[in-house]
Design a protein around this motif. Structure first.
Motif, PDB file in Angstrom:
ATOM      1  N   GLU A   1       0.755  -1.328   0.002  1.00  0.00           N
ATOM      2  CA  GLU A   1       0.025   0.080   0.089  1.00  0.00           C
ATOM      3  C   GLU A   1       0.925   1.118  -0.060  1.00  0.00           C
ATOM      4  N   MET A   2       2.339   0.909   0.285  1.00  0.00           N
ATOM      5  CA  MET A   2       2.992   2.147   0.136  1.00  0.00           C
ATOM      6  C   MET A   2       3.760   2.452  -1.327  1.00  0.00           C
ATOM      7  N   LYS A   3       3.014   1.928  -2.312  1.00  0.00           N
ATOM      8  CA  LYS A   3       3.224   2.055  -3.633  1.00  0.00           C
ATOM      9  C   LYS A   3       3.296   3.664  -4.067  1.00  0.00           C
ATOM     10  N   ASN A   4       2.566   4.259  -4.094  1.00  0.00           N
ATOM     11  CA  ASN A   4       2.446   5.727  -4.384  1.00  0.00           C
ATOM     12  C   ASN A   4       3.333   6.434  -3.421  1.00  0.00           C
ATOM     13  N   ALA A   5       3.493   6.149  -2.338  1.00  0.00           N
ATOM     14  CA  ALA A   5       4.398   6.975  -1.446  1.00  0.00           C
ATOM     15  C   ALA A   5       5.903   6.741  -1.802  1.00  0.00           C
ATOM     16  N   VAL A   6       6.288   5.694  -2.212  1.00  0.00           N
ATOM     17  CA  VAL A   6       7.596   5.184  -2.722  1.00  0.00           C
ATOM     18  C   VAL A   6       7.878   5.782  -4.262  1.00  0.00           C
ATOM     19  N   MET A   7       6.727   5.483  -5.022  1.00  0.00           N
ATOM     20  CA  MET A   7       7.068   5.555  -6.613  1.00  0.00           C
ATOM     21  C   MET A   7       6.738   7.187  -6.891  1.00  0.00           C
ATOM     22  N   THR A   8       6.073   8.046  -6.233  1.00  0.00           N
ATOM     23  CA  THR A   8       5.757   9.289  -6.600  1.00  0.00           C
ATOM     24  C   THR A   8       7.075  10.096  -6.684  1.00  0.00           C
ATOM     25  N   PRO A   9       7.679  10.207  -5.357  1.00  0.00           N
ATOM     26  CA  PRO A   9       9.018  11.197  -5.533  1.00  0.00           C
ATOM     27  C   PRO A   9      10.356  10.477  -6.520  1.00  0.00           C
ATOM     28  N   LEU A  10      10.164   9.134  -6.659  1.00  0.00           N
ATOM     29  CA  LEU A  10      11.008   8.503  -7.573  1.00  0.00           C
ATOM     30  C   LEU A  10      10.722   9.060  -9.060  1.00  0.00           C
ATOM     31  N   HIS A  11       9.527   8.995  -9.254  1.00  0.00           N
ATOM     32  CA  HIS A  11       8.918   9.623 -10.809  1.00  0.00           C
ATOM     33  C   HIS A  11       9.247  11.190 -10.811  1.00  0.00           C
ATOM     34  N   ASN A  12       9.032  11.792  -9.788  1.00  0.00           N
ATOM     35  CA  ASN A  12       9.508  13.375  -9.505  1.00  0.00           C
ATOM     36  C   ASN A  12      10.988  13.618  -9.709  1.00  0.00           C
ATOM     37  N   MET A  13      11.691  12.522  -9.238  1.00  0.00           N
ATOM     38  CA  MET A  13      13.206  12.671  -9.428  1.00  0.00           C
ATOM     39  C   MET A  13      13.460  12.683 -10.818  1.00  0.00           C
ATOM     40  N   ASP A  14      12.995  11.714 -11.425  1.00  0.00           N
ATOM     41  CA  ASP A  14      13.117  11.484 -13.044  1.00  0.00           C
ATOM     42  C   ASP A  14      13.066  12.962 -13.610  1.00  0.00           C
ATOM     43  N   SER A  15      11.637  13.531 -13.551  1.00  0.00           N
ATOM     44  CA  SER A  15      11.314  14.869 -14.101  1.00  0.00           C
ATOM     45  C   SER A  15      12.368  15.823 -13.825  1.00  0.00           C
ATOM     46  N   ALA A  16      12.668  16.129 -12.315  1.00  0.00           N
ATOM     47  CA  ALA A  16      13.712  16.955 -11.925  1.00  0.00           C
ATOM     48  C   ALA A  16      15.100  16.782 -12.707  1.00  0.00           C
ATOM     49  N   PHE A  17      15.495  15.253 -12.841  1.00  0.00           N
ATOM     50  CA  PHE A  17      16.824  15.360 -13.300  1.00  0.00           C
ATOM     51  C   PHE A  17      16.740  15.720 -14.983  1.00  0.00           C
ATOM     52  N   GLU A  18      15.450  15.434 -15.722  1.00  0.00           N
ATOM     53  CA  GLU A  18      15.542  15.870 -17.048  1.00  0.00           C
ATOM     54  C   GLU A  18      15.511  17.172 -17.031  1.00  0.00           C
ATOM     55  N   ARG A  19      14.944  18.045 -16.316  1.00  0.00           N
ATOM     56  CA  ARG A  19      14.718  19.694 -16.231  1.00  0.00           C
ATOM     57  C   ARG A  19      16.321  20.129 -15.831  1.00  0.00           C
ATOM     58  N   GLY A  20      17.129  19.257 -15.070  1.00  0.00           N
ATOM     59  CA  GLY A  20      18.451  19.950 -14.762  1.00  0.00           C
ATOM     60  C   GLY A  20      18.314  20.599 -13.456  1.00  0.00           C
ATOM     61  N   ASN A  21      17.037  20.272 -12.573  1.00  0.00           N
ATOM     62  CA  ASN A  21      16.658  21.157 -11.250  1.00  0.00           C
ATOM     63  C   ASN A  21      17.637  19.987 -10.125  1.00  0.00           C
ATOM     64  N   THR A  22      18.637  20.572  -9.784  1.00  0.00           N
ATOM     65  CA  THR A  22      19.424  19.665  -8.807  1.00  0.00           C
ATOM     66  C   THR A  22      18.638  19.795  -7.592  1.00  0.00           C
ATOM     67  N   GLU A  23      18.370  20.970  -7.240  1.00  0.00           N
ATOM     68  CA  GLU A  23      17.598  21.227  -5.827  1.00  0.00           C
ATOM     69  C   GLU A  23      16.362  20.372  -5.683  1.00  0.00           C
ATOM     70  N   ALA A  24      15.542  20.385  -6.659  1.00  0.00           N
ATOM     71  CA  ALA A  24      14.199  19.511  -6.630  1.00  0.00           C
ATOM     72  C   ALA A  24      14.576  18.269  -6.689  1.00  0.00           C
ATOM     73  N   TYR A  25      15.741  17.709  -7.285  1.00  0.00           N
ATOM     74  CA  TYR A  25      15.839  16.084  -7.416  1.00  0.00           C
ATOM     75  C   TYR A  25      16.430  15.805  -6.050  1.00  0.00           C
ATOM     76  N   ASP A  26      17.358  16.531  -5.191  1.00  0.00           N
ATOM     77  CA  ASP A  26      17.744  16.332  -3.943  1.00  0.00           C
ATOM     78  C   ASP A  26      16.787  16.122  -3.060  1.00  0.00           C
ATOM     79  N   ILE A  27      15.675  16.887  -3.193  1.00  0.00           N
ATOM     80  CA  ILE A  27      14.487  17.027  -2.299  1.00  0.00           C
ATOM     81  C   ILE A  27      13.819  15.560  -2.592  1.00  0.00           C
ATOM     82  N   GLN A  28      13.436  15.276  -3.497  1.00  0.00           N
ATOM     83  CA  GLN A  28      12.703  14.241  -4.144  1.00  0.00           C
ATOM     84  C   GLN A  28      13.547  12.763  -3.689  1.00  0.00           C
ATOM     85  N   LEU A  29      14.738  12.842  -3.795  1.00  0.00           N
ATOM     86  CA  LEU A  29      15.684  11.884  -3.458  1.00  0.00           C
ATOM     87  C   LEU A  29      15.552  11.450  -2.045  1.00  0.00           C
ATOM     88  N   ASN A  30      15.342  12.447  -1.394  1.00  0.00           N
ATOM     89  CA  ASN A  30      15.679  12.138   0.127  1.00  0.00           C
ATOM     90  C   ASN A  30      14.190  11.683   0.627  1.00  0.00           C
TER      91      ASN A  30
END
Length: 260
Positions: free
Chosen positions: A122-151
């Protein structure tokens, strides 16, 4: 034949009763950890730790007698108990970390005790959502957003990790752990690694497979029991219908012969 059908019906009732009884037993055994989780969410860390200590003694005593628990299983459970207690007793740990450790323990106990869909999925969305956001932030080159989502991702992954150790094979855990460690270790110079984007995609794919594998509304044993019993009932009804048809046909045949 009616007695056979009644007997099969009684079997269904008996099976359902014992299945529900088994679930009730699980609920009874986890009452202390449920209360502990509720207390830690309310900020009552002392009483939460006391309940976990009570539960640990009872649970580990039973687990050591259970042949289904391997030494590795016992070690995982024991370490998860101790991590939860140490975090609750550590004033430097914030409330979110305390909740995460107790929740991780609760999910692990459920993974060990239940034969139906484990709670950690049931934790699927809680785990997968920040991982998906990491991918988006990486493609945009937004390092700060990436680190927040990675944490955030690492925080959620840590909660389910004890359950993964319990429910997955060694190779599966090793593979996903390697991918997650890679993301954490190379967060600083990720742009300099040509294969980083592929590793990120692979992590999403592997975790998604883990969350979705084995999903079923029935536990395996229950499914096959119902499937087999259902086949018996269908076969019985077909047999009864066939015998009735043969009986009626023979009766009509005799009547025709008699009339002739």
């Amino acid at each position: 034949m009616k007695k056979l059908i009644v007997g099969i019906s009684i079997f269904f009732i008996f099976f359902s009763f014992h299945h529900q009884k088994g679930l009730a037993k699980i609920d009874s055994e986890t009452t202390l950890i449920e209360k502990s989780l509720s207390l830690v969410q309310e900020g009552d860390y002392v009483h939460s730790a006391n309940l976990i200590e009570q539960f640990e003694v009872k649970y580990m005593e039973n687990a050591k007698k259970n042949k289904d628990f391997t030494p590795k299983d016992l070690e995982t459970i024991s370490v998860t108990f101790q991590n939860a207690l140490q975090t609750l007793e550590n004033d430097a740990s914030d409330s979110q970390e305390k909740i995460a450790k107790v929740l991780g323990l609760r999910l692990l106990i459920d993974a060990r005790e239940t034969s139906v869909q484990p709670m950690w999925k049931e934790m699927k969305n809680a785990v997968m959502t920040p991982l998906h956001n990491m991918d988006s932030a990486f493609e945009r080159g937004n390092t700060e957003a990436y680190d927040i989502q990675l944490n955030q991702f690492l925080h959620q992954f840590e909660i389910i990790y004890p359950s993964l150790l319990s429910d997955l094979s060694y190779d599966e855990v090793k593979k996903i752990n390697s991918l997650v460690s890679f993301l954490d270790d190379y967060r600083v110079n990720k742009e300099a690694l040509p294969a980083f984007s592929q590793k990120l995609d692979q992590t999403q794919t592997e975790l998604l497979m883990i969350f979705e594998q084995g999903n079923s509304i029935f536990p395996p044993a229950t499914f096959w029991t119902l499937f087999t019993t259902g086949g018996i009932i269908v076969g019985t009804l077909c047999y009864v219908g066939w015998r009735k048809y043969i009986g009626e046909r023979n009766k009509n045949k005799k009547q025709r012969e008699h009339n002739d």
